[in-house]
Design a protein around this motif. Structure first.
Motif, PDB file in Angstrom:
ATOM      1  N   LEU A   1      -0.163 -21.924  35.997  1.00 44.53           N
ATOM      2  CA  LEU A   1       0.162 -21.176  37.206  1.00 44.53           C
ATOM      3  C   LEU A   1       1.675 -21.167  37.321  1.00 44.53           C
ATOM      4  O   LEU A   1       2.300 -22.222  37.505  1.00 44.53           O
ATOM      5  N   ILE A   2       2.237 -19.985  37.193  1.00 47.09           N
ATOM      6  CA  ILE A   2       3.693 -19.845  37.225  1.00 47.09           C
ATOM      7  C   ILE A   2       4.064 -18.966  38.409  1.00 47.09           C
ATOM      8  O   ILE A   2       3.587 -17.838  38.541  1.00 47.09           O
TER       9      ILE A   2
ATOM     10  N   ALA B   1       6.169 -24.189  38.363  1.00 49.01           N
ATOM     11  CA  ALA B   1       5.238 -24.006  37.249  1.00 49.01           C
ATOM     12  C   ALA B   1       4.301 -25.201  37.182  1.00 49.01           C
ATOM     13  O   ALA B   1       4.741 -26.361  37.219  1.00 49.01           O
ATOM     14  N   PHE B   2       3.009 -24.926  37.078  1.00 52.09           N
ATOM     15  CA  PHE B   2       1.987 -25.957  37.023  1.00 52.09           C
ATOM     16  C   PHE B   2       1.101 -25.722  35.803  1.00 52.09           C
ATOM     17  O   PHE B   2       0.859 -24.585  35.412  1.00 52.09           O
ATOM     18  N   PHE B   3       0.617 -26.815  35.243  1.00 51.87           N
ATOM     19  CA  PHE B   3      -0.329 -26.724  34.138  1.00 51.87           C
ATOM     20  C   PHE B   3      -1.523 -27.593  34.465  1.00 51.87           C
ATOM     21  O   PHE B   3      -1.400 -28.805  34.693  1.00 51.87           O
ATOM     22  N   VAL B   4      -2.704 -26.967  34.507  1.00 52.53           N
ATOM     23  CA  VAL B   4      -3.934 -27.651  34.879  1.00 52.53           C
ATOM     24  C   VAL B   4      -4.787 -27.835  33.627  1.00 52.53           C
ATOM     25  O   VAL B   4      -5.035 -26.878  32.882  1.00 52.53           O
ATOM     26  N   THR B   5      -5.236 -29.050  33.407  1.00 53.85           N
ATOM     27  CA  THR B   5      -6.101 -29.340  32.270  1.00 53.85           C
ATOM     28  C   THR B   5      -7.073 -30.440  32.663  1.00 53.85           C
ATOM     29  O   THR B   5      -7.042 -30.934  33.794  1.00 53.85           O
TER      30      THR B   5
ATOM     31  N   GLY C   1       9.071 -28.204  31.763  1.00 51.90           N
ATOM     32  CA  GLY C   1       9.325 -27.958  33.178  1.00 51.90           C
ATOM     33  C   GLY C   1       8.087 -27.744  34.024  1.00 51.90           C
ATOM     34  O   GLY C   1       8.196 -27.227  35.142  1.00 51.90           O
ATOM     35  N   TYR C   2       6.925 -28.154  33.539  1.00 49.84           N
ATOM     36  CA  TYR C   2       5.661 -27.958  34.255  1.00 49.84           C
ATOM     37  C   TYR C   2       5.216 -29.259  34.915  1.00 49.84           C
ATOM     38  O   TYR C   2       5.354 -30.348  34.329  1.00 49.84           O
ATOM     39  N   ALA C   3       4.664 -29.126  36.102  1.00 50.07           N
ATOM     40  CA  ALA C   3       3.955 -30.236  36.726  1.00 50.07           C
ATOM     41  C   ALA C   3       2.538 -30.256  36.178  1.00 50.07           C
ATOM     42  O   ALA C   3       1.851 -29.230  36.180  1.00 50.07           O
ATOM     43  N   ILE C   4       2.090 -31.417  35.689  1.00 53.04           N
ATOM     44  CA  ILE C   4       0.776 -31.546  35.081  1.00 53.04           C
ATOM     45  C   ILE C   4      -0.235 -31.945  36.153  1.00 53.04           C
ATOM     46  O   ILE C   4      -0.020 -32.903  36.901  1.00 53.04           O
ATOM     47  N   VAL C   5      -1.335 -31.202  36.190  1.00 51.98           N
ATOM     48  CA  VAL C   5      -2.400 -31.477  37.152  1.00 51.98           C
ATOM     49  C   VAL C   5      -3.681 -31.705  36.367  1.00 51.98           C
ATOM     50  O   VAL C   5      -4.116 -30.837  35.613  1.00 51.98           O
TER      51      VAL C   5
END
Length: 358
Positions: free
Chosen positions: A42-43, A48-52, A68-72
């Motif tokens: 999700l940018i 910027a977020f990265f969901v996994t 530069g992504y926040a990991i969720v």
């Protein structure tokens, strides 16, 4: 990566989107460096977020967080976690990759998300079409592996081998040279089957005095190569030798003329007019080229209908004219070209200037 995100955010601003949800694997790799199989990015214009899920959390922290992504980490549906982020960020418009989202998935998202869902197409792909120096270096390495593999085949192929044996040997050889996988099912088309542009290897036995067309490529650190060569096992007919020279001339003209500013239609026409003037225009049925990169078929395309495509500095595109004569055989010659404002660079070095007979 910062430049890629900045370019994407510029596009989001231009089309008045608060954010983009990225689900396509190649686009995810381009924007995040993630190489796993379960993730959604999700940018937004500012974050910027990265969901996994838990299987890939550690990998995401290694590959994606430095970009530069926040990991969720999600314990359930990745989209449910995206929805929680949308509510927290109070976004009102969200783009999604319409080319890769099924109707059923869209229906579920429309029920789940309380935002305006906007279908988008080609946003990230347009960015991917222009390769940076690091990407070009990886494609160049992939091309070098295919060049070596072609030379290997020339020393090992002989009458009595099957097409599948040649393909298997070729594929494993590329892996031994550092390739992670093949870019697509290797084409080995011999004799009359060489008139099939996509004649994937079969159990046909290669006979003496036949043409053989090899179309193959490999992945190297995520980037592909694509090479086609036609050669002969023994002496082929005079007409097959003749069409080889025509195809070679057509490709040479493309390489001479390919540069930034040329349309995909013009790129195609350069080759097509050579083949048509020689009397074989009806036997060249596909486009002259396509972009390569993280995938084997990317923007830009070069075909008779590609008038709305313009080549730009940094494109990597194939040049692959061909002639295919049903019942007799066919010829295709293909190289990967780096497009520049001053012309182009050929990324392959496999021999082609004379019909090789082994």
């Amino acid at each position: 990566m910062a430049q890629r995100l900045a370019a994407l955010r510029k596009k989001l601003t231009a089309i008045q989107l608060d954010g983009l949800m990225v689900t396509n694997a190649a686009n995810l790799r381009y924007l995040t460096h993630f190489t796993g199989t379960s993730g959604v990015a999700l940018i937004t214009r500012t974050s910027a977020f990265f969901v996994t899920d838990s299987r890939y959390t550690q990998q995401a922290y290694q590959q994606v967080a430095p970009q530069g992504y926040a990991i969720v980490e999600s314990a359930g549906s990745l989209f449910a976690e995206i929805n929680r982020l949308l509510r927290k960020l109070q976004l009102t418009t969200l783009g999604f990759e319409a080319d890769y989202v099924s109707f059923n998935t869209y229906d579920d998202l429309a029920d789940l998300f309380d935002v305006g869902l906007v279908p988008t197409s080609g946003i990230v792909e347009q960015l991917r079409a222009v390769k940076d120096p690091d990407e070009v270096a990886l494609i160049r390495e992939a091309a070098a592996i295919t060049d070596q593999a072609y030379q290997h085949v020339l020393t090992t192929i002989h009458p009595g081998m099957t097409e599948r044996q040649v393909a298997d040997d070729l594929d494993f050889y590329m892996r031994r040279q550092g390739a992670s996988s093949v870019a697509f099912d290797t084409i080995v088309a011999s004799g009359p089957r060489s008139a099939m542009p996509h004649g994937v290897a079969t159990d046909k036995v290669i006979a003496a005095n036949e043409l053989v067309t090899l179309d193959f490529g490999c992945y190297y650190h995520g980037y592909v190569s694509d090479l086609t060569r036609t050669f002969a096992v023994g002496q082929p007919s005079s007409e097959l030798k003749h069409i080889y020279q025509i195809v070679l001339q057509a490709q040479e003209q493309v390489i001479k003329n390919a540069r930034a500013g040329l349309t995909g239609q013009q790129f195609d026409y350069v080759a097509r007019q050579v083949i048509t003037k020689a009397g074989y225009g009806d036997y060249f049925g596909h486009g002259t080229g396509h972009g390569i990169g993280l995938e084997i078929h990317e923007t830009p395309l070069a075909s008779p209908s590609a008038s709305d495509t313009t080549l730009v500095d940094g494109n990597v595109i194939t040049a692959e004219p061909g002639i295919y004569l049903l019942g007799l055989g066919g010829v295709r010659i293909e190289d990967d070209l780096l497009i520049m404002s001053s012309g182009n660079q050929i990324l392959n070095n496999a021999p082609k200037h004379d019909l090789i007979v082994v």
